[in-house]
Design a protein around this motif. Structure first.
Motif, PDB file in Angstrom:
ATOM      1  N   ARG A   1       0.838  -1.198   0.000  1.00  0.00           N
ATOM      2  CA  ARG A   1       0.000   0.000   0.000  1.00  0.00           C
ATOM      3  C   ARG A   1       0.878   1.256   0.000  1.00  0.00           C
ATOM      4  N   ILE A   2       0.475   2.237  -0.798  1.00  0.00           N
ATOM      5  CA  ILE A   2       1.221   3.490  -0.940  1.00  0.00           C
ATOM      6  C   ILE A   2       0.276   4.650  -0.697  1.00  0.00           C
ATOM      7  N   GLY A   3       0.702   5.595   0.137  1.00  0.00           N
ATOM      8  CA  GLY A   3      -0.113   6.779   0.408  1.00  0.00           C
ATOM      9  C   GLY A   3       0.502   7.636   1.498  1.00  0.00           C
ATOM     10  N   ARG A   4      -0.227   8.651   1.895  1.00  0.00           N
ATOM     11  CA  ARG A   4       0.272   9.633   2.853  1.00  0.00           C
ATOM     12  C   ARG A   4       0.147   9.183   4.314  1.00  0.00           C
ATOM     13  N   ASP A   5      -0.826   8.337   4.619  1.00  0.00           N
ATOM     14  CA  ASP A   5      -1.024   7.898   6.006  1.00  0.00           C
ATOM     15  C   ASP A   5       0.095   6.951   6.460  1.00  0.00           C
ATOM     16  N   ALA A   6       0.382   6.985   7.738  1.00  0.00           N
ATOM     17  CA  ALA A   6       1.465   6.175   8.311  1.00  0.00           C
ATOM     18  C   ALA A   6       1.189   4.681   8.250  1.00  0.00           C
ATOM     19  N   ASP A   7      -0.082   4.263   8.073  1.00  0.00           N
ATOM     20  CA  ASP A   7      -0.371   2.826   8.032  1.00  0.00           C
ATOM     21  C   ASP A   7      -0.094   2.190   6.662  1.00  0.00           C
ATOM     22  N   ASN A   8       0.370   2.970   5.690  1.00  0.00           N
ATOM     23  CA  ASN A   8       0.771   2.422   4.391  1.00  0.00           C
ATOM     24  C   ASN A   8       2.143   1.771   4.518  1.00  0.00           C
ATOM     25  N   ASP A   9       2.424   0.820   3.631  1.00  0.00           N
ATOM     26  CA  ASP A   9       3.751   0.210   3.610  1.00  0.00           C
ATOM     27  C   ASP A   9       4.787   1.228   3.145  1.00  0.00           C
ATOM     28  N   LEU A  10       4.438   2.019   2.132  1.00  0.00           N
ATOM     29  CA  LEU A  10       5.293   3.099   1.640  1.00  0.00           C
ATOM     30  C   LEU A  10       4.564   4.403   1.920  1.00  0.00           C
ATOM     31  N   CYS A  11       4.991   5.082   2.974  1.00  0.00           N
ATOM     32  CA  CYS A  11       4.341   6.310   3.437  1.00  0.00           C
ATOM     33  C   CYS A  11       4.984   7.526   2.769  1.00  0.00           C
ATOM     34  N   LEU A  12       4.164   8.294   2.042  1.00  0.00           N
ATOM     35  CA  LEU A  12       4.631   9.501   1.351  1.00  0.00           C
ATOM     36  C   LEU A  12       4.119  10.743   2.091  1.00  0.00           C
ATOM     37  N   LYS A  13       4.437  10.826   3.376  1.00  0.00           N
ATOM     38  CA  LYS A  13       3.884  11.898   4.214  1.00  0.00           C
ATOM     39  C   LYS A  13       4.278  13.296   3.749  1.00  0.00           C
ATOM     40  N   GLU A  14       5.397  13.435   3.029  1.00  0.00           N
ATOM     41  CA  GLU A  14       5.836  14.745   2.552  1.00  0.00           C
ATOM     42  C   GLU A  14       5.138  15.165   1.267  1.00  0.00           C
ATOM     43  N   ASP A  15       4.415  14.261   0.625  1.00  0.00           N
ATOM     44  CA  ASP A  15       3.749  14.538  -0.651  1.00  0.00           C
ATOM     45  C   ASP A  15       2.295  14.911  -0.398  1.00  0.00           C
ATOM     46  N   GLU A  16       2.013  16.212  -0.364  1.00  0.00           N
ATOM     47  CA  GLU A  16       0.667  16.697  -0.067  1.00  0.00           C
ATOM     48  C   GLU A  16      -0.339  16.377  -1.182  1.00  0.00           C
ATOM     49  N   PHE A  17       0.129  15.924  -2.344  1.00  0.00           N
ATOM     50  CA  PHE A  17      -0.768  15.543  -3.429  1.00  0.00           C
ATOM     51  C   PHE A  17      -1.108  14.052  -3.396  1.00  0.00           C
ATOM     52  N   SER A  18      -0.491  13.325  -2.491  1.00  0.00           N
ATOM     53  CA  SER A  18      -0.796  11.914  -2.310  1.00  0.00           C
ATOM     54  C   SER A  18      -2.007  11.791  -1.389  1.00  0.00           C
ATOM     55  N   SER A  19      -2.928  10.905  -1.740  1.00  0.00           N
ATOM     56  CA  SER A  19      -4.083  10.652  -0.880  1.00  0.00           C
ATOM     57  C   SER A  19      -3.644   9.812   0.319  1.00  0.00           C
ATOM     58  N   ARG A  20      -4.479   9.780   1.344  1.00  0.00           N
ATOM     59  CA  ARG A  20      -4.140   8.999   2.537  1.00  0.00           C
ATOM     60  C   ARG A  20      -3.877   7.543   2.179  1.00  0.00           C
ATOM     61  N   HIS A  21      -4.700   6.960   1.339  1.00  0.00           N
ATOM     62  CA  HIS A  21      -4.518   5.601   0.824  1.00  0.00           C
ATOM     63  C   HIS A  21      -4.668   5.713  -0.688  1.00  0.00           C
ATOM     64  N   HIS A  22      -3.560   5.920  -1.377  1.00  0.00           N
ATOM     65  CA  HIS A  22      -3.569   6.356  -2.767  1.00  0.00           C
ATOM     66  C   HIS A  22      -3.567   5.186  -3.768  1.00  0.00           C
ATOM     67  N   ALA A  23      -2.651   4.232  -3.620  1.00  0.00           N
ATOM     68  CA  ALA A  23      -2.494   3.164  -4.615  1.00  0.00           C
ATOM     69  C   ALA A  23      -1.924   1.909  -3.961  1.00  0.00           C
ATOM     70  N   ARG A  24      -1.987   0.814  -4.731  1.00  0.00           N
ATOM     71  CA  ARG A  24      -1.369  -0.431  -4.295  1.00  0.00           C
ATOM     72  C   ARG A  24      -0.609  -1.031  -5.466  1.00  0.00           C
ATOM     73  N   VAL A  25       0.518  -1.666  -5.158  1.00  0.00           N
ATOM     74  CA  VAL A  25       1.213  -2.510  -6.117  1.00  0.00           C
ATOM     75  C   VAL A  25       0.822  -3.932  -5.747  1.00  0.00           C
ATOM     76  N   VAL A  26       0.205  -4.621  -6.705  1.00  0.00           N
ATOM     77  CA  VAL A  26      -0.334  -5.961  -6.489  1.00  0.00           C
ATOM     78  C   VAL A  26       0.582  -6.961  -7.189  1.00  0.00           C
ATOM     79  N   CYS A  27       1.122  -7.899  -6.433  1.00  0.00           N
ATOM     80  CA  CYS A  27       2.068  -8.886  -6.971  1.00  0.00           C
ATOM     81  C   CYS A  27       1.437 -10.266  -6.955  1.00  0.00           C
ATOM     82  N   ARG A  28       1.426 -10.885  -8.120  1.00  0.00           N
ATOM     83  CA  ARG A  28       1.002 -12.269  -8.279  1.00  0.00           C
ATOM     84  C   ARG A  28       2.191 -13.040  -8.819  1.00  0.00           C
ATOM     85  N   GLN A  29       2.108 -14.324  -8.820  1.00  0.00           N
ATOM     86  CA  GLN A  29       3.207 -15.162  -9.299  1.00  0.00           C
ATOM     87  C   GLN A  29       3.625 -14.791 -10.722  1.00  0.00           C
TER      88      GLN A  29
END
Length: 120
Positions: free
Chosen positions: A38-66
């Protein structure tokens, strides 16, 4: 199953930083056989972009399958973008698109790329 992904930040406050995420280290979540970062501005994301004010709290996910990596927008306000050569393609809200290793994508104002994925 074990999973690991490396994401390189290509712009912004973390420019040039390589992040390594592993399910064995407690990163990401498993859902229907896919591992997600999970990628976004909130601290509960795996990749936290807290300095990016244009990022949503829970913005995107990178989904990995085999057999595939996907980029998924999480109903973000400022959209998620993927580099398709001469232009950037915005994803529709909530959309999922295939992502190739090394292909640039943008969350908020932060460009990044997947460097390496390992699913064993």
């Amino acid at each position: 199953m074990a999973a690991q992904i490396q994401i390189m930040i290509m712009s912004g406050a973390w420019d040039g930083t390589l992040f390594t995420f592993s399910d064995e280290s407690g990163h990401g979540t498993w859902e229907d056989g896919a591992w997600m970062i999970r990628i976004g501005r909130d601290a509960d994301n795996d990749l936290c972009l807290k300095e990016d004010e244009f990022s949503s709290r829970h913005h995107a996910r990178v989904v990995c399958r085999q057999d595939q990596i996907q980029l998924q927008d999480q109903e973000s306000r400022n959209k998620t973008y993927i580099d398709i050569g001469d232009d950037d393609k915005p994803l529709e809200r909530g959309a999922t698109i295939p992502l190739q290793p090394g292909q640039l994508f943008r969350v908020g104002r932060t460009w990044m790329r997947v460097e390496h994925v390992e699913m064993t």
